[in-house]
Write an enzyme that holds these catalytic residues in place. Structure first.
Site, PDB file in Angstrom:
ATOM      1  N   PHE A   1      -9.613   5.156 -10.051  1.00  0.00           N
ATOM      2  CA  PHE A   1     -10.212   4.498  -8.890  1.00  0.00           C
ATOM      3  C   PHE A   1     -10.008   5.285  -7.587  1.00  0.00           C
ATOM      4  O   PHE A   1     -10.474   4.869  -6.530  1.00  0.00           O
ATOM      5  CB  PHE A   1      -9.689   3.056  -8.738  1.00  0.00           C
TER       6      PHE A   1
ATOM      7  N   ARG B   1      -7.260 -11.740   1.001  1.00  0.00           N
ATOM      8  CA  ARG B   1      -7.884 -10.965  -0.076  1.00  0.00           C
ATOM      9  C   ARG B   1      -8.652 -11.850  -1.073  1.00  0.00           C
ATOM     10  O   ARG B   1      -9.416 -11.325  -1.882  1.00  0.00           O
ATOM     11  CB  ARG B   1      -6.823 -10.107  -0.784  1.00  0.00           C
TER      12      ARG B   1
ATOM     13  N   LYS C   1     -10.314  -3.135   6.753  1.00  0.00           N
ATOM     14  CA  LYS C   1     -11.110  -2.167   6.011  1.00  0.00           C
ATOM     15  C   LYS C   1     -12.620  -2.360   6.265  1.00  0.00           C
ATOM     16  O   LYS C   1     -13.034  -3.405   6.780  1.00  0.00           O
ATOM     17  CB  LYS C   1     -10.790  -2.302   4.514  1.00  0.00           C
TER      18      LYS C   1
ATOM     19  N   ARG D   1       2.079  -9.065   4.111  1.00  0.00           N
ATOM     20  CA  ARG D   1       1.711  -8.938   2.686  1.00  0.00           C
ATOM     21  C   ARG D   1       1.366 -10.324   2.112  1.00  0.00           C
ATOM     22  O   ARG D   1       0.437 -10.469   1.325  1.00  0.00           O
ATOM     23  CB  ARG D   1       2.858  -8.334   1.857  1.00  0.00           C
TER      24      ARG D   1
ATOM     25  N   HIS E   1      -5.553  -3.665   4.403  1.00  0.00           N
ATOM     26  CA  HIS E   1      -4.366  -2.961   3.905  1.00  0.00           C
ATOM     27  C   HIS E   1      -3.164  -3.465   4.687  1.00  0.00           C
ATOM     28  O   HIS E   1      -3.263  -3.697   5.894  1.00  0.00           O
ATOM     29  CB  HIS E   1      -4.504  -1.442   4.119  1.00  0.00           C
TER      30      HIS E   1
HETATM   31  O1  CDP Z   1      -3.185  -2.340  -1.269  1.00  0.00           O
HETATM   32  P1  CDP Z   1      -2.044  -2.632  -2.221  1.00  0.00           P
HETATM   33  O2  CDP Z   1      -0.741  -1.990  -1.816  1.00  0.00           O
HETATM   34  O3  CDP Z   1      -1.905  -4.111  -2.473  1.00  0.00           O
HETATM   35  O4  CDP Z   1      -2.477  -2.040  -3.651  1.00  0.00           O
HETATM   36  P2  CDP Z   1      -2.324  -0.593  -4.291  1.00  0.00           P
HETATM   37  O5  CDP Z   1      -2.045  -0.794  -5.742  1.00  0.00           O
HETATM   38  O6  CDP Z   1      -1.402   0.268  -3.501  1.00  0.00           O
HETATM   39  O7  CDP Z   1      -3.785  -0.003  -4.175  1.00  0.00           O
HETATM   40  C1  CDP Z   1      -4.293   0.467  -2.944  1.00  0.00           C
HETATM   41  C2  CDP Z   1      -5.730   0.036  -2.806  1.00  0.00           C
HETATM   42  O8  CDP Z   1      -6.491   0.681  -3.824  1.00  0.00           O
HETATM   43  C3  CDP Z   1      -5.976  -1.453  -3.038  1.00  0.00           C
HETATM   44  O9  CDP Z   1      -5.751  -2.225  -1.884  1.00  0.00           O
HETATM   45  C4  CDP Z   1      -7.416  -1.489  -3.475  1.00  0.00           C
HETATM   46  O10 CDP Z   1      -8.321  -1.498  -2.382  1.00  0.00           O
HETATM   47  C5  CDP Z   1      -7.563  -0.161  -4.206  1.00  0.00           C
HETATM   48  N1  CDP Z   1      -7.543  -0.313  -5.680  1.00  0.00           N
HETATM   49  C6  CDP Z   1      -8.751  -0.217  -6.373  1.00  0.00           C
HETATM   50  O11 CDP Z   1      -9.800  -0.030  -5.760  1.00  0.00           O
HETATM   51  N2  CDP Z   1      -8.781  -0.351  -7.733  1.00  0.00           N
HETATM   52  C7  CDP Z   1      -7.646  -0.569  -8.438  1.00  0.00           C
HETATM   53  N3  CDP Z   1      -7.721  -0.697  -9.769  1.00  0.00           N
HETATM   54  C8  CDP Z   1      -6.417  -0.666  -7.748  1.00  0.00           C
HETATM   55  C9  CDP Z   1      -6.392  -0.533  -6.365  1.00  0.00           C
HETATM   56 MG    MG Z   2      -0.031  -0.044  -1.948  1.00  0.00          MG
END
Ligand code: CDP
Ligand code: MG
Length: 244
Positions: free
Chosen positions: A64, A122, A14, A102, A147
């Site tokens: 968000f 992360r 990213k 992951r 990601h």
């Molecule tokens: O990326 P991941 O699958 O672990 O998490 P997600 O719940 O699918 O969320 C996608 C992306 O949204 C995250 O990787 C974060 O960068 C962002 N996010 C955010 O900015 N604020 C949140 N409260 C939750 C997620």
């Molecule tokens: Mg996700």
């Protein structure tokens, strides 16, 4: 070869990782030496609104979501340098690819990552509060550097969203392809089979296409529900084209 040995996953490095010169670190953490996984595809992508929205479609409507779209498009980390707004999109393949990456990425929330999984990628991320017009904190933007697809269904959807079949060497493609026999054009979120002024030609006869994309286009032509949206089919053909 067993299906799990052919498993593929999408990784995005990213904009915050690029800004902080962590690309080499991320690639090294994910290297074949450490993971047993190898590349099947790689590209530099200037992410447009359409691709950002499709990639994070499951989060549409959440507080968000708009800041997340700004973040993944590089607007947050490169406000004055549009030419630096990019992500690196990678397809990794190999046994257990999805879970392995992951695990190396770690928890979504960088604070949780630091506490529970120090050493994961992360854990090097940051959190930025999201405020409403009155200044109240309504959510958090998680700048978490990477990601990684969460499961096989997401991996397939995401790889097909970011990569055309020809972006991946034929021997390394995990999903069925077909040869297209028609023209398909895209303009203003509409599909056309003949050229329209200012339309983009997505596909022409002879082009290799994801089989499921072709099925979606045929369903749309016939007024049937498609297996994925027209935007999801079109997005990969608009990458780095500077037109939507
Ligand atoms: O990326 P991941 O699958 O672990 O998490 P997600 O719940 O699918 O969320 C996608 C992306 O949204 C995250 O990787 C974060 O960068 C962002 N996010 C955010 O900015 N604020 C949140 N409260 C939750 C997620
Ligand atoms: Mg996700």
């Amino acid at each position: 070869m067993k299906p799990e040995e052919l498993e593929q996953t999408l990784v995005l490095i990213k904009p915050d990782a690029l800004k902080n010169s962590l690309t080499g670190y991320v690639l090294s953490q994910l290297s074949e030496f450490h993971t047993g996984l190898s590349f099947a595809g790689a590209k530099i992508v200037h992410v447009n609104q359409l691709l950002a929205e499709e990639h994070y479609a499951e989060h549409r409507g959440k507080p968000f979501f708009p800041p997340l779209l700004e973040y993944i498009q590089g607007n947050v980390h490169y406000p004055d340098a549009p030419d630096k707004r990019r992500v690196i999109a990678l397809v990794y393949r190999g046994p257990g690819a999805i879970q392995k990456i992951r695990d190396i990425a770690g928890p979504t929330n960088p604070h949780v990552a630091r506490e529970k999984r120090p050493g994961c990628i992360r854990a090097l991320g940051t959190i930025v509060p999201i405020k409403d017009a009155e200044g109240n904190v309504i959510s958090e933007r998680m700048d978490n550097l990477i990601h990684a697809s969460a499961n096989p269904t997401d991996a397939e959807r995401e790889i097909k969203l970011w990569f055309r079949p020809v972006d991946i060497p034929s021997l390394m493609r995990a999903y069925p392809t077909e040869v297209c026999e028609e023209h398909f054009y895209f303009k203003g979120n509409q599909l056309y089979t003949t050229h329209e002024p200012e339309s983009v030609c997505l596909l022409a006869p002879g082009d290799i296409v994801w089989k499921s994309d072709l099925e979606a286009l045929h369903a749309l032509q016939n007024g049937m529900p498609p297996c994925c949206s027209l935007q999801a089919v079109a997005a990969k053909y608009l990458i780095n084209e500077d037109r939507e």
